[in-house]
Design a protein around this motif. Structure first.
Motif, short mmCIF file in Angstrom:
data_model
loop_
_atom_site.label_atom_id
_atom_site.label_comp_id
_atom_site.label_asym_id
_atom_site.label_seq_id
_atom_site.Cartn_x
_atom_site.Cartn_y
_atom_site.Cartn_z
N UNK A 8 3.06 -3.44 -6.45
CA UNK A 8 1.68 -3.70 -6.02
C UNK A 8 1.52 -5.20 -5.76
N UNK A 9 1.32 -5.55 -4.51
CA UNK A 9 1.15 -6.95 -4.11
C UNK A 9 -0.32 -7.32 -4.18
N UNK A 10 -0.64 -8.31 -5.00
CA UNK A 10 -2.02 -8.75 -5.16
C UNK A 10 -2.27 -9.96 -4.25
N UNK A 11 -3.24 -9.82 -3.38
CA UNK A 11 -3.67 -10.91 -2.51
C UNK A 11 -5.11 -11.26 -2.85
N UNK A 12 -5.44 -12.54 -2.77
CA UNK A 12 -6.82 -12.93 -3.08
C UNK A 12 -7.32 -13.97 -2.08
N UNK A 13 -8.49 -14.50 -2.34
CA UNK A 13 -9.15 -15.44 -1.42
C UNK A 13 -8.26 -16.62 -1.06
N UNK A 14 -7.48 -17.10 -2.03
CA UNK A 14 -6.64 -18.28 -1.78
C UNK A 14 -5.57 -18.01 -0.72
N UNK A 15 -5.18 -16.76 -0.55
CA UNK A 15 -4.12 -16.44 0.41
C UNK A 15 -4.63 -16.48 1.85
N UNK A 16 -5.86 -16.05 2.08
CA UNK A 16 -6.34 -15.90 3.45
C UNK A 16 -6.63 -17.24 4.10
N UNK A 17 -6.42 -17.34 5.40
CA UNK A 17 -6.73 -18.54 6.15
C UNK A 17 -8.22 -18.60 6.46
#
Length: 467
Positions: free
Chosen positions: A117-126
């Motif tokens: 399960x790959x967790x992505x959050x606000x910091x990842x998005x451009x």
């Protein structure tokens, strides 16, 4: 714009969060993406399998994402266990989705394909990702990306349809640009607010701190951005002209601002007479001259440009006539020099008595100043060719015009305006007449720089006294 389930990479787009109240809730951007990973049974092989799986195109390749991760099993991770993230087409329970290379490594018991399960959050998005997720669909035809960064200030010029979201846009800009602490939006056109090309603005994020420091052309500048003119998009144009100037030449920068032409030119050993009518620009120009240690080469002035054009030419002639046209620069001791070593002799430079280049970077009105070149060297014909090898100065005048694909219409119009102000015809196509496209400033407006050599018919005419 919702995720397209037919596109596996849509899994890695941000969740759609339409912000009706134009409020940023960063926690809503957390997303958990189910994919597969290749558990590396011997961590010593991690580099080998990373290269192998990237070659076989099994590995997940995403910008800003490292595909080597700690093993999802805490017990294995605590012992240094690693895994390699795999692209979404690879399914842990479906070996048919694995490449031959991956299947062979699994059979050899070197890898094991597991759920991850790959967790992505606000910091990842451009910035663009976040704005796409936040702005209503009707506002996404052209997401605002055209902002200038001046030191720690991001300068926006938002269209009317984006004004309801201005605070939201500014907040995301600060989050996604580490150097930005303050975001402003221009509220009127340059020059409307002041004759010094400053503009009205509102602060959208951060403090109202407009004292900035920037570095360009190997020079450092400090100034109050609310009181002087600066355009970071002109960096290429600054360098283009400075590259034309040779050490030992004299340049007259008629509308110098804080010195983006003058200071880099001085840094390369060009003598510059630099002028600006704005007292704040003049103060920052003097600071830049001191800060960049170029006082031997750059002289600041605060005068009307019409008068300065003639005054600069007269000043150089006067320096020669009074034998004040030499500069002595003390030699610097080598770091390896011994205390007993003799001090190297100083360098003595001679300032030429005539100007090689004029720069006139005031595109709205600079062409109107050309009448001041009438009689610039009246009575001094003997200083120039054919009597000597010295040529009359090149003039580089910036201006605005319309825009077209080939700039032919614009070149003709610009040369016509120049000719009217000089009262002498400057013809497109002449060897030393160049109209250079600088940049687009609006959908139907373009900035140009017209370069031409001052005609002797203008330079030696009876002088026109500037009012």
């Amino acid at each position: 714009m919702e995720d397209d389930s037919s596109d596996p990479m849509s899994l890695f787009r941000p969740p759609i969060i339409r912000s009706a109240g134009a409020i940023l809730d960063r926690s809503l951007f957390t997303k958990r993406v189910p994919i597969a990973a290749a558990r590396v049974l011997d961590v010593k092989n991690i580099s080998r399998f990373r290269a192998q799986l990237e070659k076989s195109k099994d590995a997940l390749r995403l910008e800003r994402l490292i595909n080597v991760r700690p093993d999802p099993d805490p017990a294995l991770a605590s012992k240094g266990g690693k895994c390699l993230l795999l692209k979404p087409e690879v399914k842990p329970e479906v070996p048919e989705t694995w490449s031959t290379s991956l299947q062979e490594a699994v059979r050899a018991e070197e890898l094991k394909v597991i759920p991850y399960t790959l967790a992505l959050d606000y910091d990842y998005w451009t910035y663009h990702d976040v704005m796409t997720a936040l702005l209503p669909e009707e506002a996404q035809e052209e997401i605002p990306v055209g902002f200038a960064i001046v030191g720690h200030v991001a300068h926006l010029n938002l269209r009317e349809e984006y004004l309801p979201y201005k605070k939201l846009i500014a907040e995301v800009l600060v989050d996604k640009n580490a150097a930005v602490r303050t975001v402003i939006n221009k509220t009127d056109d340059v020059g409307t607010h002041s004759e010094y090309r400053t503009f009205g603005y509102e602060v959208l994020a951060g403090e109202d701190d407009m004292n900035v420091e920037i570095r360009e052309g190997e020079c450092t500048f400090r100034f109050d951005y609310s009181k002087v003119y600066w355009n970071s998009r002109l960096q290429t144009e600054h360098k283009r002209l400075v590259d034309m100037f040779n050490p030992g030449e004299v340049v007259c920068d008629v509308m110098a601002g804080v010195g983006p032409f003058a200071c880099p030119a001085g840094k390369k050993g060009v003598f510059v007479w630099a002028n600006d009518l704005n007292p704040d620009s003049y103060a920052s120009l003097k600071d830049a001259i001191t800060r960049n240690k170029i006082s031997n080469f750059v002289r600041p002035f605060c005068s009307d440009g019409h008068k300065f054009i003639q005054a600069a030419a007269d000043d150089l002639l006067s320096l020669t006539a009074t034998h004040q046209n030499t500069i002595t620069i003390p030699a610097k001791r080598s770091r390896k020099a011994l205390p007993t070593d003799p001090i190297p002799p100083p360098t003595i430079l001679t300032i030429p008595q005539t100007i090689n280049h004029f720069v006139m970077n005031l595109p709205a009105t600079a062409i109107d100043f050309l009448g001041s070149f009438t009689g610039l060297y009246e009575g001094h014909e003997a200083l120039f060719e054919p009597h000597t090898q010295t040529r009359l100065p090149m003039i580089h005048v910036h201006c605005f015009s319309t825009k077209s694909d080939d700039n032919v219409r614009e070149t003709i119009a610009i040369c016509k305006r120049i000719s009217e102000n000089l009262e002498f015809e400057i013809r497109p196509g002449d060897p030393e007449v160049v109209v250079h496209e600088v940049r687009d400033v609006a959908p139907k407006k373009r900035m140009f720089c017209a370069s031409f050599r001052l005609p002797p018919e203008v330079a030696f005419r009876k002088r026109r006294v500037s009012s």
